[in-house]
Every structure is written in C-alpha cells, then in structure tokens.
Motif scaffolding. Structure first.
Motif, PDB file in Angstrom:
ATOM      1  N   THR A 113      14.333  -0.485   6.733  1.00 63.08           N
ATOM      2  CA  THR A 113      14.245   0.877   7.217  1.00 63.08           C
ATOM      3  C   THR A 113      12.966   0.964   8.023  1.00 63.08           C
ATOM      4  O   THR A 113      12.188   0.008   8.066  1.00 63.08           O
ATOM      5  CB  THR A 113      14.252   1.882   6.051  1.00 63.08           C
ATOM      6  OG1 THR A 113      14.226   3.198   6.574  1.00 63.08           O
ATOM      7  CG2 THR A 113      13.043   1.699   5.148  1.00 63.08           C
ATOM      8  N   GLU A 114      12.739   2.082   8.686  1.00 61.74           N
ATOM      9  CA  GLU A 114      11.555   2.216   9.519  1.00 61.74           C
ATOM     10  C   GLU A 114      10.300   1.909   8.713  1.00 61.74           C
ATOM     11  O   GLU A 114      10.149   2.372   7.578  1.00 61.74           O
ATOM     12  CB  GLU A 114      11.494   3.643  10.043  1.00 61.74           C
ATOM     13  CG  GLU A 114      10.805   3.750  11.370  1.00 61.74           C
ATOM     14  CD  GLU A 114      10.660   5.201  11.772  1.00 61.74           C
ATOM     15  OE1 GLU A 114      11.680   5.909  11.723  1.00 61.74           O
ATOM     16  OE2 GLU A 114       9.540   5.596  12.094  1.00 61.74           O
ATOM     17  N   GLY A 115       9.410   1.114   9.275  1.00 57.76           N
ATOM     18  CA  GLY A 115       8.162   0.804   8.595  1.00 57.76           C
ATOM     19  C   GLY A 115       8.251  -0.418   7.699  1.00 57.76           C
ATOM     20  O   GLY A 115       7.292  -0.785   7.035  1.00 57.76           O
ATOM     21  N   LEU A 116       9.422  -1.051   7.661  1.00 54.89           N
ATOM     22  CA  LEU A 116       9.548  -2.270   6.874  1.00 54.89           C
ATOM     23  C   LEU A 116       9.963  -3.404   7.793  1.00 54.89           C
ATOM     24  O   LEU A 116      10.754  -3.197   8.707  1.00 54.89           O
ATOM     25  CB  LEU A 116      10.632  -2.112   5.807  1.00 54.89           C
ATOM     26  CG  LEU A 116      10.261  -1.505   4.462  1.00 54.89           C
ATOM     27  CD1 LEU A 116      11.451  -1.579   3.536  1.00 54.89           C
ATOM     28  CD2 LEU A 116       9.050  -2.199   3.842  1.00 54.89           C
ATOM     29  N   GLY A 173       0.843  -1.192   0.000  1.00 49.41           N
ATOM     30  CA  GLY A 173       0.000   0.000   0.000  1.00 49.41           C
ATOM     31  C   GLY A 173       0.871   1.231   0.000  1.00 49.41           C
ATOM     32  O   GLY A 173       2.099   1.133  -0.072  1.00 49.41           O
ATOM     33  N   PRO A 174       0.233   2.398   0.120  1.00 51.34           N
ATOM     34  CA  PRO A 174       0.989   3.656   0.126  1.00 51.34           C
ATOM     35  C   PRO A 174       2.037   3.697   1.242  1.00 51.34           C
ATOM     36  O   PRO A 174       3.125   4.208   1.054  1.00 51.34           O
ATOM     37  CB  PRO A 174      -0.070   4.726   0.381  1.00 51.34           C
ATOM     38  CG  PRO A 174      -1.382   4.081   0.142  1.00 51.34           C
ATOM     39  CD  PRO A 174      -1.212   2.603   0.231  1.00 51.34           C
ATOM     40  N   LYS A 175       1.699   3.094   2.392  1.00 52.49           N
ATOM     41  CA  LYS A 175       2.604   3.152   3.531  1.00 52.49           C
ATOM     42  C   LYS A 175       3.901   2.406   3.255  1.00 52.49           C
ATOM     43  O   LYS A 175       4.993   2.906   3.463  1.00 52.49           O
ATOM     44  CB  LYS A 175       1.920   2.517   4.747  1.00 52.49           C
ATOM     45  CG  LYS A 175       1.853   3.448   5.938  1.00 52.49           C
ATOM     46  CD  LYS A 175       1.270   2.677   7.085  1.00 52.49           C
ATOM     47  CE  LYS A 175       1.096   3.512   8.330  1.00 52.49           C
ATOM     48  NZ  LYS A 175       0.248   2.785   9.280  1.00 52.49           N
ATOM     49  N   ARG A 176       3.748   1.174   2.761  1.00 56.10           N
ATOM     50  CA  ARG A 176       4.948   0.400   2.508  1.00 56.10           C
ATOM     51  C   ARG A 176       5.719   0.960   1.310  1.00 56.10           C
ATOM     52  O   ARG A 176       6.943   0.938   1.283  1.00 56.10           O
ATOM     53  CB  ARG A 176       4.628  -1.076   2.296  1.00 56.10           C
ATOM     54  CG  ARG A 176       5.899  -1.877   2.436  1.00 56.10           C
ATOM     55  CD  ARG A 176       5.739  -3.348   2.306  1.00 56.10           C
ATOM     56  NE  ARG A 176       4.800  -3.918   3.248  1.00 56.10           N
ATOM     57  CZ  ARG A 176       4.363  -5.170   3.133  1.00 56.10           C
ATOM     58  NH1 ARG A 176       4.753  -5.925   2.140  1.00 56.10           N
ATOM     59  NH2 ARG A 176       3.504  -5.641   4.018  1.00 56.10           N
ATOM     60  N   ALA A 177       4.967   1.468   0.336  1.00 55.20           N
ATOM     61  CA  ALA A 177       5.630   2.078  -0.816  1.00 55.20           C
ATOM     62  C   ALA A 177       6.512   3.233  -0.349  1.00 55.20           C
ATOM     63  O   ALA A 177       7.631   3.416  -0.823  1.00 55.20           O
ATOM     64  CB  ALA A 177       4.609   2.568  -1.829  1.00 55.20           C
ATOM     65  N   PHE A 178       6.013   3.966   0.630  1.00 60.17           N
ATOM     66  CA  PHE A 178       6.764   5.099   1.160  1.00 60.17           C
ATOM     67  C   PHE A 178       8.061   4.617   1.816  1.00 60.17           C
ATOM     68  O   PHE A 178       9.138   5.172   1.599  1.00 60.17           O
ATOM     69  CB  PHE A 178       5.893   5.854   2.162  1.00 60.17           C
ATOM     70  CG  PHE A 178       6.575   7.046   2.755  1.00 60.17           C
ATOM     71  CD1 PHE A 178       6.790   8.186   1.985  1.00 60.17           C
ATOM     72  CD2 PHE A 178       7.013   7.028   4.066  1.00 60.17           C
ATOM     73  CE1 PHE A 178       7.437   9.290   2.523  1.00 60.17           C
ATOM     74  CE2 PHE A 178       7.666   8.126   4.619  1.00 60.17           C
ATOM     75  CZ  PHE A 178       7.873   9.257   3.842  1.00 60.17           C
ATOM     76  N   ALA A 179       7.915   3.545   2.605  1.00 55.88           N
ATOM     77  CA  ALA A 179       9.103   2.987   3.267  1.00 55.88           C
ATOM     78  C   ALA A 179      10.096   2.470   2.224  1.00 55.88           C
ATOM     79  O   ALA A 179      11.306   2.650   2.356  1.00 55.88           O
ATOM     80  CB  ALA A 179       8.694   1.863   4.211  1.00 55.88           C
TER      81      ALA A 179
END
Ligand code: ADP
Ligand code: MG
Length: 687
Positions: A156-159, A19-25
């Motif tokens: 990295t953070e969020g992954l 999703g957008p969140k993981r894509a960002f990470a």
C-alpha cells in the motif's frame, strides 16, 4: 479470517526498523500486531532460485544472475540520473541500470558479490537489466530478495517490497517463537492428518526453501483457516442447542393437512421437503436456525406462510421481516389471502403505519392477541414488544445487518429463525458461508411456469426490439427497462439513465405512460411509482436496479437490461426473475456489447439457462468466490488465503475432522480439544 488482536502479541511499532510512518502504512493493510504481521502472507512468489550464467541470458526474459560488481557509474541522460552497474561472472558481463535513484551508486562497491533478478532488455543493441532486484551475497546470511523463491507481498502507499520483506524476515526470525510458543495441534494429530508444524508452515509461507515445502505450508495454513472456522460455527450451533430454549410447537399435523387442502395448487417436492424440515425444527425446544434457499419464483412465501400458521395455531407469535415497505405490503396481502381460511390475526407495521393503528397494534402484540406481524425495520424498534415471540422469518437477508436481526432474536425463550434468500449458491459455498445454519433448498420452480426467454441484443438490432416492445405494451403488457448503476460512477450513470428515459419517452413510447425510479428518490416517491406500475397505471418502468428487491407484478412480461455487460451473472438472473410471473410468456432482452470473452460468455449462459443454481455456479467460476463473501454479514473476507471452492478438498477434510472432534469432545475431553480451545480463546473468530 478475522481475529481480535490480543495485547500480548505486541505492536509492530516496536519491531526493528518500523517507525510510526511504516506502522501507519501497515495498519492500512490491517496489520496492527506482530501476530497480524506474521500472518500477512505473500500475494505470490517469484522463482529467483535458479541462476543463469550471464552468457545465457536473452532479451525479453526475466533472469537471476550472480556475479561481482565490476564498475559503478552515475550518468545523467536527458537530466535523469542513471546508475549503471557492470556485473560480471565467469562467462560474461551485463550492465544493470536504475533510473532516478542516484543514491544507489553508493550501495554498489566494486568487488562485492551480488545477485540480481530482473528483466533483460535490449538498449542500443546491448543487453542490460532494467531496475532489477538485487541482494549482496553475505555468506553468513540467507538472502531474501533474490537467489531464492522470493515472496511478493501486497503493498500500500508508503510501503515498499524490499523493506516489507526485510521487516517480515526480522519478525519471523525474532518473534515467531514468542507469537506461536507451541502448535495448537498436537504432533499425533498432525501426523495423522499430514499437516506441517505451524511455525514451520508460517516460516515457509514467507521464505520457502522449495515449492514442495511451500505447498505443504499452504495446506497447513488453509487447513487451519477452515478448521478453526468450522469448530467455531459448530460450537455456536451446539450453544444454540444447550444454552437457549425455544417454544416447541406441538399441534402440527392437522394444520398441515388443512393448509395443503386450502391451496389452489400442488406443492413442489422441494416445498414439501422444506416444510417437513421446518416443522421438524419447530417441534424442538431449542431454536431453529434455518436458511431457505430458492430461486425467485420458487415459492418460498407459501412455505413461510405455513410456518406462520403453525406458530399462530399453537398460540405463539411470529414476526416476518422484509427489506422494503412495498414488499411488506405485498407479503401482507399474499399472506392474508393464504391464511384467510384459518382466521389468524395479521398486522402490517412499517414506518408509514398511521400512529393510531400503530398504537393499537403494539398493544395487541404486547397482550398476545396479534399473532403475526409483517413489517420492515419498523418492527425492530425498541417499543415493539411481543408477548410470546416464537418465530422470526427474514426475507432477503442481505438487506439487514446482523445487529438489527439480533434484537429480535435475543430474547428468552429465543425465537426460531428462518432466513429466506433468493440468491442460490452452490452447496460447497453454502456449507462454508452458512455452516451455522441448516439449509433447505427449493431446487425446482412450480410446474406450469412460463420460462423467461432471454435474448442477447447487439446495438444494430435494438430499434427493432424497441418496436416489438411497443407492440406488446400496446396490447396491455408491461415492461421494465433497467439501467445499471455502478457505485463508483453513480452520478454519471444516473444522468445517463435519466437521459435515456427522456429519449425513450420522446421517441418510442410517446403515447405510453412511463415512470422512472432510482435510488436518489425518497422511499415514498419510489413506492409511489412502483405502486402505479403494479396497478397498471404505468406501462413502462425505467429503473436503475431497485426492482432487484423483488416486487411482484405478474402483468410485466418484458424486460430490457441496458449495458447488461456491467452486471454479474447472478445479478442479471435475479433481475430477470421480476418477469415470467404470470401466465403469459415473458421475454428478457440483454442490450450489451461485452468486450471480453468472459462478458460474452455471461450473455450466452443467460440466454441458455433459467436455472439459478447453475447460473450461480457459473458465476462463481467466472468471478471467484470473492464477490460472494458480501452475502455473509460482515462483508470482510472470511479467510486470509483459503478459498472454499479452489481448496475444496482441504475444506471437506477440515470439516469432517472438525465435526468428528466436536462430537468426540462431547463425550470426553481430549488433549486435542484443549489446545484448540486455548487457541480460539486467544484468537477468537467473529462470525
Ligand atoms: P419466491 O420464492 O420468489 O418468494 P413466491 O413465493 O412469491 O416465490 O411464489 C411465486 C408465485 O408462485 C406465487 O404467485 C405463488 O402463489 C406461486 N406458487 C408457489 N408455489 C406454487 C406451486 N407449488 N405451484 C404453483 N404455483 C405456486
Ligand atoms: Mg419472495
């Protein structure tokens, strides 16, 4: 390897479970497209392929166990929920526990087959596995988290390891054919050079079936990195020759003779060799692209001076680009002296050149009556126009950005370019970093130079040394005190340097004139102090590391480097190059208490050797090439996994094949060439 993301390789956002969140990470890791993702390789691997029977596992080891879930419990211990899963195989039972993840309880149902991998510990006399990685065994699917050679990715953070691994599994399975429709190297080529097929290699890099296959995959990926890099640079060189023209100097030899005779010393063998290489280039009608590499004090300026002289005598202009104002002044004075017998016109242009003089110089440049312009960034301004610029020399290149350099070089005819660096690097690395440049090396220092004696001084002896320095200073010699300034602790360091300055001033050097320079001072303030030091008005100069830039003060014979353990070998060597420039013997004192073996080794190497090339090699061995990447312009790592030192044999093979291919291509188009060309068009490299 830096590649541009072509739009057709798709955004990671549209992958299953991203999703957008993981894509960002993922973007934080530089992954934008699915192509980036499949080329995002594991940091390391864990061998979780060998199962142990539960009765064999021992406390303290990491083990992979395969069994059935027998029971699941959630029990709070001191308010922390703990999930305990009993796992049993034919020979035994072991509990696996997870802290603070109560939701895990619902993942485990009794009777399921599971593989767990983790550390075995003893708790209240009982063995258990702490937060192991787990994977339920589905006979139809290949496992990815355990029970195999398992990839471990940088995070990295969020992954999270588990989910990133799943994302990659999905990407490799569903997208690989789309992203790499065919191998850009033909089968014949691969067979000849024993290279694994590309898609297989990518797959094996993520989910290797064996360590042998993984090694073959790595070889292929590393080969590609070097090979495409070499091809790109070789094409760049070829372009230089065919697409650009330059002023070819014709009147050379009489001036060389006269120049040699005007010098008060004999040139070293290295200088002669460099001169012959450079003049060879200057005679050609396509641009020279040369790097002159030589330790501090090896005599690069004389070599540059001759190139400037030849250009001027052939009625062309040259520019000499220098990183700081004070260095520009110094070069200007040196060159004025060296070129005096030849009546060529020289100008010095910096941001503090008075407007009138500046206007006059610009007019002379445009008319072509001023032959040589020495200066700082100021000569890169748009209103600085040459009438026939044939040569650009850049001293200490790493202080300039690519863009800035290109402004002067992007004219037609294109000027010849000579870059001078005092950071010697081993040949292997030079071949990679500067594959698009020809290299001249000044290996030895001029004879008669007094080598700098270097001593490593521990805290208990420092007072004694300070007294010794005071005596020298009282006899008219000058000293540097260098305090390291490390970026992340800059403020604290600066405070410490200032405090130490005050301390030295009060205590040891009460009767001596002292000066302090650091990066927070304006350029004018810094130059003022440095000039006073050069003139001898200041005897002891305390600096944070600005002297690295390279000011010549032959009367400075002493250097103290405080907290020397915080600098790298090459850096220390560069700094020490500021002394030992006159006829009097010089001494360098490394104050430091290195805690690591490596730190101690650095101190010892410096006390033993004065050879910049040897030191660079040692530095490389101690630190790895990562730190050297900054010496190339972009600062980005050049390769994903390749390392020209570690993988030297693959590198030299790739280089040979690339040279051969480019040569053959010049004669006839081959199928090989077209595949590579298409690939590079789709994924261009930027160097
Ligand atoms: P760098 O390579 O660090 O720029 P320089 O060009 O400043 O070194 O040279 C350092 C000093 O050595 C200068 O004073 C220069 O005049 C002197 N020098 C250069 N070449 C020779 C030589 N062949 N023999 C003796 N002295 C030399
Ligand atoms: Mg120099």
């Amino acid at each position: 390897m830096k590649t541009q993301t072509p739009p057709q390789t798709g955004n990671v956002r549209y992958l299953k479970g991203v999703g957008p969140k993981r894509a960002f990470a993922l973007e934080k890791l530089g992954i934008h497209s699915v192509h980036d993702l499949i080329y995002f390789f594991p940091r390391r691997y864990e061998d979780r392929s060998h199962f142990k029977s539960i009765s064999e596992v021992r406390p303290g080891e990491s083990a992979t166990v395969r069994g059935k879930v027998l029971a699941v419990k959630l029990k709070p211990v001191r308010r922390m929920p703990i999930v305990e899963v009993l796992i049993g195989d034919a020979n035994g039972i072991i509990p696996a526990v997870w802290f603070n993840q109560p939701y895990l309880r619902s993942h485990f149902t009794a009777g399921r087959d599971v593989i767990v991998f983790g550390k075995v510990d003893l708790y209240q006399g009982r063995m258990q596995m702490i937060s192991p990685e787990y994977e339920f065994v589905d006979p139809d699917e290949e496992g990815i988290h355990a029970g195999r050679i398992t990839p471990i990715y940088p995070l990295t953070e969020g992954l999270f390891q588990r989910s990133l691994r799943s994302t990659l599994k999905d990407a490799v399975e569903s997208q690989l054919e789309k992203i790499i429709p065919r191998d850009f190297l033909s089968e014949a080529f691969r067979q000849k050079h024993q290279l694994m097929e590309l898609r297989d290699a990518v797959r094996e890099m993520h989910f290797p079936v064996s360590f042998e296959r993984l090694e073959a995959a790595r070889q292929r990926i590393i080969f590609d990195e070097f090979f495409l890099f070499e091809i790109t640079l070789l094409k760049k060189v070829e372009n230089m020759k065919t697409k650009y023209c330059s002023y070819a100097l014709q009147d050379i030899h009489p001036w060389i003779e006269e120049f040699f005779q005007s010098l008060p010393f004999q040139l070293t063998a290295g200088q002669l060799q460099a001169i012959s290489e450079i003049t060879g280039d200057l005679k050609k009608s396509y641009p020279m692209n040369r790097l002159l590499m030589g330790d501090v004090g090896s005599g690069k300026t004389v070599v540059a001076a001759l190139a400037l002289l030849l250009t001027a005598k052939n009625k062309y202009q040259s520019a000499f680009l220098v990183p700081t104002e004070i260095l520009a002044e110094q070069h200007y004075q040196t060159l004025e002296k060296l070129l005096k017998p030849f009546s060529v016109s020289l100008g010095l242009l910096t941001s503090s050149t008075p407007p009138q003089r500046r206007e006059r110089m610009l007019a002379e440049l445009a008319q072509g009556t001023l032959s040589i312009l020495i200066g700082t960034h100021a000569i890169l301004r748009e209103n600085v126009r040459f009438s026939c610029l044939a040569l650009v020399i850049i001293d200490e290149q790493h202080k300039f950005g690519v863009h800035q350099r290109c402004q002067l070089l992007n004219t037609n005819p294109r000027p010849h370019q000579l870059v001078m660096t005092a950071t010697p690097i081993p040949r292997t690395l030079a071949l990679t970093l500067y594959a698009d440049l020809d290299i001249s090396v000044l290996r030895e220092l001029p004879t008669g130079r007094q080598p700098v004696k270097t001593y490593w001084i521990t805290r208990d002896k420092q007072n004694q040394i300070l007294q010794h320095i005071l005596e020298k200073v009282q006899q008219g010699e000058q000293a540097y005190f260098i305090f390291p300034l490390i970026e992340e602790t800059e403020k604290m360091d600066l405070l410490a340097a200032k405090r130490e300055f005050e301390h030295l001033k009060k205590k040891t050097f009460a009767k001596v004139s002292m000066g302090l320079v650091h990066g927070r001072l304006s350029q004018d303030e810094r130059d003022y102090v440095m000039r006073s030091f050069r003139k001898g008005d200041i005897s002891v100069l305390v600096a944070t590391s600005v002297v690295e830039v390279g000011v010549d003060n032959p009367n400075a014979t002493v250097m103290v480097i405080e907290n020397a353990e915080r600098f790298g070998l090459s850096q220390l060597h560069q700094m020490r190059g500021r002394i030992g420039r006159g006829s009097r013997p010089s001494e360098c004192f490394l104050f430091g208490e290195p805690k690591t073996e490596e730190g101690k080794r650095r101190m010892r190497i410096l006390t033993k050797s004065n050879d910049g090339f040897l030191i660079a090699e040692e530095d490389l061995k101690l630190r790895g090439p990562g730190d050297f990447w900054g010496t190339r312009q972009s600062g980005d790592p050049m390769f994903r996994i390749a390392d020209p030192i570690r993988d030297y044999s693959i590198f030299s093979k790739a280089r040979e094949i690339a040279i051969d291919l480019v040569k053959r291509h010049a004669i006839n188009q081959s199928e090989e060439w077209n595949g590579i060309k298409n690939h590079l068009e789709q994924f261009p490299l930027h160097y």
